[in-house]
Design a protein around this motif. Structure first.
Motif, PDB file in Angstrom:
ATOM      1  N   LEU A 156      34.357  36.166  31.260  1.00  0.00           N
ATOM      2  CA  LEU A 156      33.003  36.409  31.756  1.00  0.00           C
ATOM      3  C   LEU A 156      31.977  35.510  31.081  1.00  0.00           C
ATOM      4  O   LEU A 156      30.962  35.162  31.681  1.00  0.00           O
ATOM      5  N   GLN A 157      32.203  35.145  29.823  1.00  0.00           N
ATOM      6  CA  GLN A 157      31.222  34.329  29.109  1.00  0.00           C
ATOM      7  C   GLN A 157      31.137  32.922  29.684  1.00  0.00           C
ATOM      8  O   GLN A 157      30.076  32.320  29.733  1.00  0.00           O
ATOM      9  N   ASN A 158      32.286  32.376  30.110  1.00  0.00           N
ATOM     10  CA  ASN A 158      32.307  31.008  30.635  1.00  0.00           C
ATOM     11  C   ASN A 158      32.392  30.966  32.154  1.00  0.00           C
ATOM     12  O   ASN A 158      32.708  29.922  32.724  1.00  0.00           O
ATOM     13  N   GLN A 159      32.128  32.087  32.796  1.00  0.00           N
ATOM     14  CA  GLN A 159      32.285  32.134  34.253  1.00  0.00           C
ATOM     15  C   GLN A 159      31.350  31.153  34.944  1.00  0.00           C
ATOM     16  O   GLN A 159      31.766  30.428  35.860  1.00  0.00           O
ATOM     17  N   ASP A 160      30.068  31.114  34.520  1.00  0.00           N
ATOM     18  CA  ASP A 160      29.107  30.212  35.169  1.00  0.00           C
ATOM     19  C   ASP A 160      29.497  28.756  34.971  1.00  0.00           C
ATOM     20  O   ASP A 160      29.402  27.941  35.907  1.00  0.00           O
ATOM     21  N   GLU A 161      29.955  28.401  33.744  1.00  0.00           N
ATOM     22  CA  GLU A 161      30.333  27.018  33.493  1.00  0.00           C
ATOM     23  C   GLU A 161      31.573  26.626  34.299  1.00  0.00           C
ATOM     24  O   GLU A 161      31.653  25.519  34.857  1.00  0.00           O
ATOM     25  N   ILE A 162      32.539  27.539  34.376  1.00  0.00           N
ATOM     26  CA  ILE A 162      33.756  27.234  35.132  1.00  0.00           C
ATOM     27  C   ILE A 162      33.438  27.071  36.609  1.00  0.00           C
ATOM     28  O   ILE A 162      33.927  26.146  37.279  1.00  0.00           O
ATOM     29  N   THR A 163      32.587  27.968  37.135  1.00  0.00           N
ATOM     30  CA  THR A 163      32.221  27.880  38.556  1.00  0.00           C
ATOM     31  C   THR A 163      31.425  26.615  38.830  1.00  0.00           C
ATOM     32  O   THR A 163      31.634  25.933  39.843  1.00  0.00           O
ATOM     33  N   ALA A 164      30.497  26.290  37.914  1.00  0.00           N
ATOM     34  CA  ALA A 164      29.686  25.088  38.117  1.00  0.00           C
ATOM     35  C   ALA A 164      30.531  23.824  38.071  1.00  0.00           C
ATOM     36  O   ALA A 164      30.222  22.838  38.753  1.00  0.00           O
ATOM     37  N   SER A 165      31.624  23.864  37.278  1.00  0.00           N
ATOM     38  CA  SER A 165      32.473  22.668  37.207  1.00  0.00           C
ATOM     39  C   SER A 165      33.161  22.382  38.537  1.00  0.00           C
ATOM     40  O   SER A 165      33.539  21.240  38.809  1.00  0.00           O
ATOM     41  N   GLN A 166      33.310  23.415  39.379  1.00  0.00           N
ATOM     42  CA  GLN A 166      33.962  23.190  40.661  1.00  0.00           C
ATOM     43  C   GLN A 166      33.097  22.353  41.600  1.00  0.00           C
ATOM     44  O   GLN A 166      33.606  21.678  42.499  1.00  0.00           O
ATOM     45  N   SER A 167      31.768  22.426  41.412  1.00  0.00           N
ATOM     46  CA  SER A 167      30.883  21.617  42.260  1.00  0.00           C
ATOM     47  C   SER A 167      31.124  20.127  42.044  1.00  0.00           C
ATOM     48  O   SER A 167      31.028  19.326  42.978  1.00  0.00           O
ATOM     49  N   ALA A 168      31.461  19.755  40.788  1.00  0.00           N
ATOM     50  CA  ALA A 168      31.756  18.344  40.519  1.00  0.00           C
ATOM     51  C   ALA A 168      33.043  17.919  41.214  1.00  0.00           C
ATOM     52  O   ALA A 168      33.179  16.763  41.637  1.00  0.00           O
ATOM     53  N   VAL A 169      33.991  18.843  41.348  1.00  0.00           N
ATOM     54  CA  VAL A 169      35.235  18.514  42.040  1.00  0.00           C
ATOM     55  C   VAL A 169      34.978  18.289  43.520  1.00  0.00           C
ATOM     56  O   VAL A 169      35.494  17.351  44.142  1.00  0.00           O
ATOM     57  N   ILE A 170      34.147  19.155  44.129  1.00  0.00           N
ATOM     58  CA  ILE A 170      33.869  19.043  45.563  1.00  0.00           C
ATOM     59  C   ILE A 170      33.152  17.735  45.879  1.00  0.00           C
ATOM     60  O   ILE A 170      33.451  17.070  46.875  1.00  0.00           O
ATOM     61  N   ALA A 171      32.177  17.363  45.016  1.00  0.00           N
ATOM     62  CA  ALA A 171      31.365  16.169  45.280  1.00  0.00           C
ATOM     63  C   ALA A 171      31.845  14.954  44.499  1.00  0.00           C
ATOM     64  O   ALA A 171      31.063  14.033  44.255  1.00  0.00           O
ATOM     65  N   SER A 172      33.108  14.929  44.117  1.00  0.00           N
ATOM     66  CA  SER A 172      33.630  13.795  43.355  1.00  0.00           C
ATOM     67  C   SER A 172      33.777  12.576  44.255  1.00  0.00           C
ATOM     68  O   SER A 172      33.814  12.674  45.483  1.00  0.00           O
TER      69      SER A 172
END
Length: 698
Positions: free
Chosen positions: A77-93
């Motif tokens: 839960l502590q890193n949930q926002d960071e992990i989710t936000a990292s997926q945006s970089a994958v989509i727009a890579s």
């Protein structure tokens, strides 16, 4: 007579009313700017293609990727926002943008390939744009593709902008699908790699087992031991302990690996530890979605929202507690496995020592048998794990799912034409006000009698309007506004019968209307019954010649040279009782003639025969003869062209005239634009208002 200019009081700074009047006088300029800038903005908007943005949503849910029967990964839960936000970089890579551009064939679209854009003539004649490369198209795709994460959630919004609404929707959906495929491929590749590693090492273990069994057969043959014969009790015990130790070591390795992955935050490992959390996580996701929906619809104080948040907090606590219990249990299993391994190692060491003491000759055979059994057990364990990985790989699913696909937008989001045109209209109006104020500040011409009095310190006797036939307007329409201004000019000059006044009419420079004013005033006075004489004193550019057709007639210069008598140079005006004297024959000695005693004698002789003598003299800046003639007159009238002649030029002309000893009776504004002056707001523009229409025959 003093030659210095009179001290002129500077006008006070204009107040708000005067500033508004100046803007009123420049209303056409304000209106032009107010219309021009929005017009240019409209042309730019028409030239600019509309832009559409299609939006789709994804839910990042690693728990959904757990195979059936597998353990769901625990949530960090502590890193949930960071992990989710990292997926945006994958989509727009950049690799994803390259694939998207290739699958949508964007290189064949003018939006991404300027070389294909249609250009109107003559721009197409100079068109040298080169087709962009794949990298440039991919970068353009990345600029048009945006991925945002909803705060406090695992929902990703994927948006794509294009001039084609269908392309925008297709690109957004394709970007989401490429992301799902990428996640699925990544999981499949990880499981396949682990399976390959196990299969490779299983082959090594099999080879080692084959070698051990061959060595065991040779040792048995050499020792005379028949294969399958039971050994001593100690040997059997050591064999069982070895098998138990190998199994305990394998279990310890697996438990340590699972615990290490779980504590490192790996989602799949966490799911493997706590499979019973799946219902709780589903309930947590439902409560999260319900709380977000209620918060958007009813606000933070809605009772159902508070209840949902309470339930969400409770289920989150249960999940965290269950996860902690499962982790503690895993740690306990690791500790138990370590203790079991240590115990088995100790027991095995004792059994081996005892076995070696009981039968030293059978030690090599027992060692080979134990190694072979250990290899068999390890090979069996690896085979089981490889089978499980193969089953998991066949059921691989991505860590996210599409919540809503993008649909082609019906309305463009940019440009916002209404807002841009409104802003352009406001900007145009402000620019018009600024430009009008600037033009008014830079305009140093005289546009009213009030301005003339303030700038020159002279009386303004009349404002002569611009007419089609000004020289005979007073005769054709004696009750017109032009004729009335001539009468105002007569009143200001104080011209009356029996006085023999000589008035010089001059100006600062040519084109001011002094000759027109001279002829019009002379005809008006003559029509009123006065004996009027008009003399053309401009020898180099006679103004009377085209009006009275007297270019070849003897005139003033001929009389001053003694070539003609006064009676011989008099000409009658065919339209009025006016008498005129032409300029006469041009001569280089005109200044000498005007400085001779003949000119004052001539003027004195004329005083007794006429009530008013009007001298049309050259502009003050043009010839010295004009200043000499004006000095011989009783007074002079300065003609100033309305809205044209700068103040500094008029002031310089006044200085020249006064230095020459000329007495300035006053001034008159000539060639006044009636329509413009009537709407200027000046006080002397009152006479141009429609309410005075009954007084004048316009």
């Amino acid at each position: 007579m003093s030659l210095a200019l009179p001290s002129l009081a500077l006008p006070a700074s204009p107040g708000l009313a005067e500033q508004l009047l100046s803007l009123r006088r420049r209303w056409r300029l304000v209106a032009a700017c107010t219309l021009l800038i929005p017009g240019l903005a409209l042309l730019a908007l028409l030239w600019m293609p509309p832009s559409y943005t299609a939006t789709g949503t994804l839910l990042y849910d690693p728990a959904s990727a757990t195979p059936p029967g597998g353990a769901a990964p625990p949530q960090d839960l502590q890193n949930q926002d960071e992990i989710t936000a990292s997926q945006s970089a994958v989509i727009a890579s950049l690799p994803a943008a390259n694939v998207l551009a290739a699958q949508l064939n964007l290189a064949q679209r003018p939006e991404y390939n300027p070389a294909l854009a249609a250009r109107p003539w003559p721009f197409n004649l100079f068109h040298t744009t080169k087709p962009p490369n794949a990298g440039a198209i991919a970068q353009q795709v990345r600029r048009n593709l945006s991925v945002t994460v909803e705060p406090g959630s695992r929902v990703l919004t994927v948006a794509f902008t294009s001039t084609d609404p269908a392309l925008a929707a297709a690109a957004a959906n394709l970007a989401m699908q490429l992301y799902l495929n990428h996640e699925r491929d990544q999981s499949f590749a990880a499981l396949t790699g682990a399976q390959s590693w196990l299969e490779t090492h299983a082959g090594d273990v099999q080879s080692q087992l084959d070698a051990t069994e061959a060595a065991l057969a040779q040792a048995r043959a050499a020792a005379g031991v028949v294969q399958g014969t039971q050994g001593t009790l100690t040997t059997e015990t050591a064999s069982r302990l070895t098998a138990s130790l190998v199994q305990a070591q394998a279990d310890l390795a697996m438990n340590e690996a699972r615990l290490s992955s779980a504590t490192s935050g790996d989602a799949a490992a966490n799911a493997a530890i706590a499979p019973n959390l799946l219902p709780m996580r589903k309930e947590q996701a439902d409560l999260t979605a319900q709380a977000q929906s209620l918060s958007q619809d009813y606000g933070p104080n809605y009772p159902d929202l508070q209840t949902a948040r309470t339930q969400l907090a409770a289920i989150t606590g249960e999940i965290n507690a269950e996860t902690a219990r499962e982790l503690d249990a895993a740690r306990a299993e690791v500790a138990a496995s370590k203790a079991e391994v240590a115990t088995l190692r100790g027991a095995l060491a004792n059994a081996r020592t005892q076995s070696q003491a009981e039968d030293a000759q059978s030690a090599p055979i027992r060692a080979l048998e134990q190694g072979a059994q250990a290899s068999r057990d390890m090979l069996r364990s690896m085979t089981e794990q490889a089978g499980q990985l193969a089953q998991d790989a066949s059921l691989t699913r991505p860590d996210a799912r599409i919540l809503s696909a993008a649909a082609p937008p019906a309305q463009p989001d940019t440009p916002c034409r209404a807002l841009i045109l409104s802003a352009a209209a406001a900007l145009g109006f402000c620019a018009g006000l600024l430009l009008a104020g600037l033009v008014d500040a830079l305009d140093t011409s005289l546009r009213s009698g009030e301005a003339l009095r303030a700038a020159l310190g002279l009386a303004c006797f009349a404002l002569l309007p611009e007419t089609a036939t000004p020289k005979q307007a007073a005769l054709d329409a004696p009750f017109s506004l032009f004729a009335e201004q001539l009468r105002a000019l007569r009143t200001g000059l104080g011209l009356a019968a029996g006085e023999g006044r000589i008035i010089a009419i001059t100006a600062a420079r040519p084109g001011e209307g002094k000759t027109t004013a001279t002829i019009a005033l002379a005809r008006s006075l003559a029509a009123a019954g006065l004996r009027v004489l008009a003399i053309d004193g401009d020898i180099r550019q006679p103004g009377f010649n085209p009006v009275f057709n007297c270019a070849a007639a003897p005139g003033l210069t001929d009389h001053l040279q003694g070539a003609a008598t006064l009676e011989a140079i008099f000409l009658a005006d065919p339209l009025s009782p006016l008498t005129i004297i032409p300029a006469g024959t041009p001569t280089r000695a005109a200044l000498s003639l005007f400085l001779s005693p003949a000119l004052p004698a001539c003027l004195n002789a004329l005083r007794s025969r006429f009530d008013v003598i009007l001298l049309d003299v050259p502009p003050a800046f043009a010839l010295a003869e004009g200043r000499v003639l004006a000095r011989l007159a009783d007074s002079a009238l300065l003609c100033v062209r309305w809205g044209h002649t700068p103040r500094r030029v008029v002031l310089a002309a006044m200085l020249l005239l006064r230095e020459a000893g000329v007495t300035l009776a006053g001034a008159a504004l000539t060639r006044v634009n009636v329509k413009a002056h009537g709407s200027s707001g000046y006080a002397d523009a009152e006479i141009y208002q429609p309410r005075y229409g009954g007084y004048f025959n316009r």
